[in-house]
Design an enzyme around this catalytic site. Structure first.
Site, PDB file in Angstrom:
ATOM      1  N   ASN A 171      -5.693   2.434   5.955  1.00  0.00           N
ATOM      2  CA  ASN A 171      -4.781   3.185   5.080  1.00  0.00           C
ATOM      3  C   ASN A 171      -5.536   4.307   4.381  1.00  0.00           C
ATOM      4  OD1 ASN A 171      -5.840   2.194   2.458  1.00  0.00           O
ATOM      5  ND2 ASN A 171      -5.192   0.225   3.321  1.00  0.00           N
ATOM      6  N   ASP A 187      -2.165  -6.091   4.512  1.00  0.00           N
ATOM      7  CA  ASP A 187      -1.479  -7.391   4.512  1.00  0.00           C
ATOM      8  C   ASP A 187      -1.372  -7.968   5.918  1.00  0.00           C
ATOM      9  OD1 ASP A 187      -0.784  -7.676   1.746  1.00  0.00           O
ATOM     10  OD2 ASP A 187       0.567  -5.971   2.027  1.00  0.00           O
ATOM     11  N   LYS A 213     -11.460  -1.553  25.984  1.00  0.00           N
ATOM     12  CA  LYS A 213     -10.624  -0.443  25.532  1.00  0.00           C
ATOM     13  C   LYS A 213      -9.270  -0.503  26.242  1.00  0.00           C
ATOM     14  CE  LYS A 213     -10.401   4.530  25.421  1.00  0.00           C
ATOM     15  NZ  LYS A 213     -10.800   5.720  26.127  1.00  0.00           N
ATOM     16  N   PHE A 250      -3.785  -4.199  -9.003  1.00  0.00           N
ATOM     17  CA  PHE A 250      -3.159  -2.877  -8.943  1.00  0.00           C
ATOM     18  C   PHE A 250      -1.833  -3.016  -8.206  1.00  0.00           C
ATOM     19  CE2 PHE A 250      -5.783   0.728 -10.329  1.00  0.00           C
ATOM     20  CZ  PHE A 250      -6.838   0.015 -10.865  1.00  0.00           C
ATOM     21  N   LYS A 273       4.598  -8.796  -9.253  1.00  0.00           N
ATOM     22  CA  LYS A 273       3.274  -9.030  -8.640  1.00  0.00           C
ATOM     23  C   LYS A 273       2.349  -9.717  -9.626  1.00  0.00           C
ATOM     24  CE  LYS A 273       3.265  -5.418  -5.241  1.00  0.00           C
ATOM     25  NZ  LYS A 273       2.944  -4.069  -4.873  1.00  0.00           N
TER      26      LYS A 273
HETATM   27  N1  CTP Z   1      -3.993  -7.415  -2.582  1.00  0.00           N
HETATM   28  C1  CTP Z   1      -4.821  -8.376  -2.054  1.00  0.00           C
HETATM   29  N2  CTP Z   1      -4.618  -8.838  -0.777  1.00  0.00           N
HETATM   30  C2  CTP Z   1      -3.608  -8.341  -0.017  1.00  0.00           C
HETATM   31  C3  CTP Z   1      -2.760  -7.357  -0.545  1.00  0.00           C
HETATM   32  C4  CTP Z   1      -2.972  -6.910  -1.828  1.00  0.00           C
HETATM   33  O1  CTP Z   1      -5.748  -8.817  -2.737  1.00  0.00           O
HETATM   34  N3  CTP Z   1      -3.437  -8.795   1.202  1.00  0.00           N
HETATM   35  C5  CTP Z   1      -4.173  -6.988  -3.968  1.00  0.00           C
HETATM   36  C6  CTP Z   1      -4.495  -5.508  -4.126  1.00  0.00           C
HETATM   37  O2  CTP Z   1      -5.893  -5.305  -4.193  1.00  0.00           O
HETATM   38  C7  CTP Z   1      -3.815  -5.150  -5.434  1.00  0.00           C
HETATM   39  C8  CTP Z   1      -2.640  -6.104  -5.502  1.00  0.00           C
HETATM   40  O3  CTP Z   1      -2.941  -7.176  -4.621  1.00  0.00           O
HETATM   41  O4  CTP Z   1      -4.626  -5.416  -6.548  1.00  0.00           O
HETATM   42  C9  CTP Z   1      -1.318  -5.522  -5.123  1.00  0.00           C
HETATM   43  O5  CTP Z   1      -1.401  -4.863  -3.893  1.00  0.00           O
HETATM   44  P1  CTP Z   1      -0.131  -4.146  -3.252  1.00  0.00           P
HETATM   45  O6  CTP Z   1      -0.511  -3.646  -1.890  1.00  0.00           O
HETATM   46  O7  CTP Z   1       0.465  -3.167  -4.241  1.00  0.00           O
HETATM   47  O8  CTP Z   1       0.914  -5.332  -3.165  1.00  0.00           O
HETATM   48  P2  CTP Z   1       1.192  -6.453  -2.128  1.00  0.00           P
HETATM   49  O9  CTP Z   1       0.920  -7.753  -2.797  1.00  0.00           O
HETATM   50  O10 CTP Z   1       0.512  -6.206  -0.819  1.00  0.00           O
HETATM   51  O11 CTP Z   1       2.757  -6.307  -1.980  1.00  0.00           O
HETATM   52  P3  CTP Z   1       3.609  -5.184  -1.189  1.00  0.00           P
HETATM   53  O12 CTP Z   1       2.677  -4.585  -0.157  1.00  0.00           O
HETATM   54  O13 CTP Z   1       4.730  -5.946  -0.626  1.00  0.00           O
HETATM   55  O14 CTP Z   1       4.025  -4.177  -2.255  1.00  0.00           O
END
Ligand code: CTP
Length: 395
Positions: free
Chosen positions: A208, A277, A287, A321, A335
């Site tokens: 990302n 995620d 490859k 965050f 969250k």
């Molecule tokens: N985070 C994490 N592990 C993941 C996803 C997120 O530790 N697999 C942590 C991030 O570092 C951040 C927080 O969770 O501090 C929220 O991340 P965000 O991407 O905004 O939320 P998600 O929990 O992934 O939810 P969504 O993507 O559905 O908004």
């Protein structure tokens, strides 16, 4: 941070020109710089260069007409929040270690109550001379600080110890010593930053847009406030900050393992990383070749690292965050509750000129006890400062 004053003492050595870079870096950070040059240093670089960069008169001669009604070595010694001696020669080290004060620089060092930092640079044999080493040891015992030289090719052609430490490093150390808040001393702070990646085949991966800037700013703020900082960082283009234990990782799983390794001994954990995620269901060792068909890749759920930390929390302060494109407060609050956080820093990713890759961000910080703190758009470093101000108010 309100403006601080550094008196820079320049001694005669080929590394004199490097002091110009250090002064320029300090000026960029809003530090007032006053320069004292030894007579021999003026043979290498003209005082005018130092005067132009520091925007202050350069002092070298102890007995020149006073420009104002004050005794200069005393007034500069009082004005200094810190003295930096660069390049520190065997001569100045020897003089101070033995109580000799016979020119403007050595008298000012003797007269100041501010911390004095020596950044030596000299020929390897000189540096390794037991007399010089003994003098350094003696000065350290009186609480003088040293930024030790590195090894490399010296101006005389020799290769070895004695090369002035990196100028950026020196200015960062000085700035950190000047930092006005030291309220995280002896605290263990764990920060995550940047993106994670998921590999598809030996040449392809998905990731990302996270630049890591927010997490690095948090780690640097914690370091400057006196904490022991571990920064677990996904791949990003930022320079490794000095004085921080930086651990590079790539995947969600690598971050998960490292974070858990450090979690128990941490006092404050701030998870600013943009963790993926999902990961690819299968990794192709070879490859993937193109074909006429569409390419379908299946992604499966990966660890929610922060959720695991929330579940296993004992006495850590846990900060997450939330990057949201809609219903900022509601989504961030959910969250925070779901992941058992103490604070969550929420930002709206649809806004222009903030967030990803920018040096600025516009955030709202929510606390577990239902408080909402709105901030104006500000630098990521300033946000880090506000965040720790909040965390420290609580403790
Ligand atoms: N985070 C994490 N592990 C993941 C996803 C997120 O530790 N697999 C942590 C991030 O570092 C951040 C927080 O969770 O501090 C929220 O991340 P965000 O991407 O905004 O939320 P998600 O929990 O992934 O939810 P969504 O993507 O559905 O908004």
């Amino acid at each position: 941070m309100s403006s601080k004053s550094v008196v820079v003492g320049i001694c005669g050595g080929i590394a004199v020109y490097k002091a110009l870079d250090i002064i320029s870096r300090l000026k960029k950070k809003d530090v007032n710089v006053y320069v004292i040059m030894t007579k021999s240093s003026t043979e290498f670089v003209s005082p005018l260069s130092f005067q132009s960069l520091s925007q202050n008169m350069v002092i070298s001669d102890m007995f020149e007409e006073p420009r104002a009604w004050e005794i200069q070595h005393i007034s500069l010694a009082k004005k200094a929040d810190l003295m930096l001696i660069v390049p520190a020669t065997a001569n100045i080290i020897g003089k101070v270690a033995n109580g000799i004060a016979d020119d403007m620089l050595s008298t000012t060092i003797m007269a100041t109550k501010a911390p004095v930092v020596f950044a030596p640079a000299m020929n390897t044999n000189m540096y390794q001379n037991p007399i010089v080493q003994d003098n350094i040891k003696r000065l350290k015992s009186f609480n003088y600080k040293f930024i030790l030289p590195s090894s490399g090719r010296l101006a005389c052609g020799d290769v070895g110890e004695g090369k002035l430490a990196d100028t950026e490093y020196i200015s960062e150390v000085v700035y950190s010593m000047l930092y006005d808040k030291k309220d995280l001393c002896n605290k263990e702070v764990l920060v995550t930053a940047g993106p994670t990646v998921s590999y598809i085949d030996p040449v392809r991966y998905i990731t990302n847009r996270s630049s890591g800037k927010m997490g690095y700013a948090i780690a640097e703020e914690a370091r400057d406030r006196g904490a022991n900082v571990t920064l677990i960082s996904g791949p990003c283009a930022l320079k490794k900050p000095y004085g921080i234990n930086v651990i590079d990782i790539n995947t969600n799983e690598e971050m998960y393992n490292k974070v858990l390794e450090y979690y128990d001994k941490s006092d404050i954990v701030i998870k600013s990383a943009a963790v993926a995620d999902y990961k690819t269901k299968t990794y192709s060792e070879k490859k993937i070749k193109k074909s006429e068909d569409d390419l379908k890749i299946t992604f499966v759920r990966d660890n929610d690292i922060l959720k695991t930390l929330g579940d296993r929390k004992h006495n850590q302060i846990l900060v997450g965050f939330a990057a949201e494109s809609n219903d900022l407060i509601e989504n961030a609050t959910n969250k925070m509750n779901k992941k058992n956080l103490d604070y969550i820093v929420a930002n709206d990713i649809t806004l222009k000129d903030t967030g990803f890759s920018s040096d600025h961000n516009l955030v709202t910080i929510l606390s577990r006890d239902g408080k909402v703190y709105n901030f104006d758009k500000m630098t990521k470093r300033k946000i880090a400062r506000e965040l720790f101000n909040l965390l420290n108010k609580k403790r």
